[in-house]
Design a protein around this motif. Sequence first.
Motif, short mmCIF file in Angstrom:
data_model
loop_
_atom_site.label_atom_id
_atom_site.label_comp_id
_atom_site.label_asym_id
_atom_site.label_seq_id
_atom_site.Cartn_x
_atom_site.Cartn_y
_atom_site.Cartn_z
N LEU A 1 15.65 11.16 -8.28
CA LEU A 1 15.84 11.80 -7.14
C LEU A 1 17.21 10.67 -6.82
O LEU A 1 17.77 11.06 -6.26
N PHE A 2 17.86 10.21 -7.62
CA PHE A 2 18.40 8.97 -7.39
C PHE A 2 19.65 9.26 -8.41
O PHE A 2 20.27 8.14 -9.10
N ASN B 1 0.93 9.19 -6.12
CA ASN B 1 2.14 9.99 -6.14
C ASN B 1 3.39 11.07 -6.33
O ASN B 1 3.19 11.76 -6.61
N GLY B 2 4.05 10.03 -6.99
CA GLY B 2 5.53 10.26 -7.22
C GLY B 2 6.35 11.13 -6.14
O GLY B 2 6.75 11.76 -6.40
N TRP B 3 6.01 9.99 -5.19
CA TRP B 3 6.81 11.11 -4.10
C TRP B 3 8.43 10.96 -4.52
O TRP B 3 9.17 11.71 -3.42
N VAL B 4 8.10 9.86 -4.00
CA VAL B 4 10.47 9.10 -4.83
C VAL B 4 10.29 8.80 -6.08
O VAL B 4 9.39 7.55 -6.45
N ALA C 1 0.62 -0.71 -0.26
CA ALA C 1 -0.07 0.27 -0.22
C ALA C 1 1.03 1.75 0.14
O ALA C 1 0.75 2.06 -0.47
N LEU C 2 1.92 1.20 0.67
CA LEU C 2 3.25 2.58 0.94
C LEU C 2 3.48 2.49 -0.49
O LEU C 2 3.72 3.42 -1.18
#
Length: 89
Positions: A80-81, A73-76, A65-66
Motif C-alpha cells: 500500500l505504501f 489479516n493483512g489489512w495494511v 494486539a492491533l
Amino acid sequence: MRITSIIAIYLLFWWGCLFLVLPFRLRSSAEPEAHVPGQAESATPRFSVWRTVLWTTVVATVLFALFYVNYVNGWVTADLFDLTRYRAH
C-alpha cells in the motif's frame, strides 16, 4: 510469526509506549504539596512507578494486539505504501 519475534516486537511496543505514558498524570511542583529536601523545583512531587508500568503495559498490549491482528489479516501491507507505481513516465 515465531514466539521470539512476538516477544521482541512486544518489547519494542512496550518501550515506545513507556515514553508516551510517562508524562500522563504528572503534576508540577507549583501545586500545593510538601517538597522533599533537595528536590528540584521542576520535579514532580509524587511519581508512581507501578502505575506507570501498569498503564504502559495496558497501552502496549492494546497497540500490539492491533498490530498482530493486522499482521494476521493483512489489512495494511507494505504494498500500500509503494509509491513507485505512481511515478509519471
